[in-house]
Design an enzyme around this catalytic site. Structure first.
Site, PDB file in Angstrom:
ATOM      1  N   ASP A  38       0.652  -1.392   0.014  1.00 30.57           N
ATOM      2  CA  ASP A  38      -0.160  -0.111   0.112  1.00 30.57           C
ATOM      3  C   ASP A  38       0.849   1.288   0.039  1.00 30.57           C
ATOM      4  OD1 ASP A  38      -3.402   0.491   0.952  1.00 30.57           O
ATOM      5  OD2 ASP A  38      -1.733   2.088   1.218  1.00 30.57           O
ATOM      6  N   GLY A  99     -15.061   3.507   4.175  1.00 35.48           N
ATOM      7  CA  GLY A  99     -13.565   3.892   3.808  1.00 35.48           C
ATOM      8  C   GLY A  99     -13.203   3.372   2.494  1.00 35.48           C
ATOM      9  N   SER A 101     -12.116   3.929  -1.118  1.00 30.05           N
ATOM     10  CA  SER A 101     -11.808   4.892  -1.947  1.00 30.05           C
ATOM     11  C   SER A 101     -11.473   4.383  -3.432  1.00 30.05           C
ATOM     12  CB  SER A 101     -10.774   5.767  -1.551  1.00 30.05           C
ATOM     13  OG  SER A 101      -9.645   4.928  -1.277  1.00 30.05           O
ATOM     14  N   HIS A 106     -10.344  -4.985  -3.140  1.00 29.30           N
ATOM     15  CA  HIS A 106      -9.183  -5.247  -2.646  1.00 29.30           C
ATOM     16  C   HIS A 106      -9.070  -5.634  -1.043  1.00 29.30           C
ATOM     17  CE1 HIS A 106     -10.005  -0.884  -2.631  1.00 29.30           C
ATOM     18  NE2 HIS A 106      -9.231  -0.901  -1.480  1.00 29.30           N
ATOM     19  N   HIS A 108      -7.249  -5.545   2.487  1.00 31.86           N
ATOM     20  CA  HIS A 108      -5.847  -5.166   2.893  1.00 31.86           C
ATOM     21  C   HIS A 108      -5.528  -5.927   3.899  1.00 31.86           C
ATOM     22  CE1 HIS A 108      -6.657  -0.476   2.290  1.00 31.86           C
ATOM     23  NE2 HIS A 108      -7.940  -1.009   2.211  1.00 31.86           N
TER      24      HIS A 108
END
Ligand code: DGP
Length: 120
Positions: A38, A99, A101, A106, A108
């Protein structure tokens, strides 16, 4: 926005990353799933696991291609383990209020520090 395993959205940042058009630090490159670091890490290890096919969120991926979702979860564990972490958090932000965006699903993978609950 397209929602099929074969579709690629020219305007989608993660489609462009998957296509190699935007440089990232790849940690896994498979036929169906890629993983990369990231750009704004929130933990000592912060990786993104991303299906090659464009799906806007995890529920859409589960409906359209459950095998790719299973592969994505397996790769999440694999890349966490490869960085020395048995314990990790796998998060799918879904929708702007949660959250999200980037609207190419994906996960995390966050690891390397004590996690708190509830998340902010
Ligand atoms: P989310 O807010 O859950 O949709 O997560 C999007 C993540 O994508 C966020 O943590 C930052 C990361 N990100 C955005 N743009 C880039 C980029 O160009 N390169 C990399 N490596 N990560 C990015």
């Amino acid at each position: 926005m397209p929602d099929s395993a074969d579709a690629s959205d020219a305007d989608c940042l993660f489609c462009r990353i998957v296509a190699g058009e935007v440089p990232v630090e790849l940690v896994h490159e498979g036929d169906f799933v890629v993983a990369f670091r990231d750009i704004d890490p929130q933990a000592p290890t912060h990786l993104l696991v991303v299906p090659v096919g464009h799906h806007p969120d995890v529920a859409a991926l589960a409906a359209a291609d459950p095998a790719a979702l299973a592969e994505l979860v397996a790769v999440g564990r694999q890349v966490a383990t490869a960085e020395g972490h048995d314990d990790y958090r796998l998060v799918f932000n879904t929708g702007p209020l949660a959250g999200q965006s980037v609207f190419h699903v994906h996960g995390h993978v966050l690891a390397g520090r004590q996690m708190s609950w509830p998340p902010g």
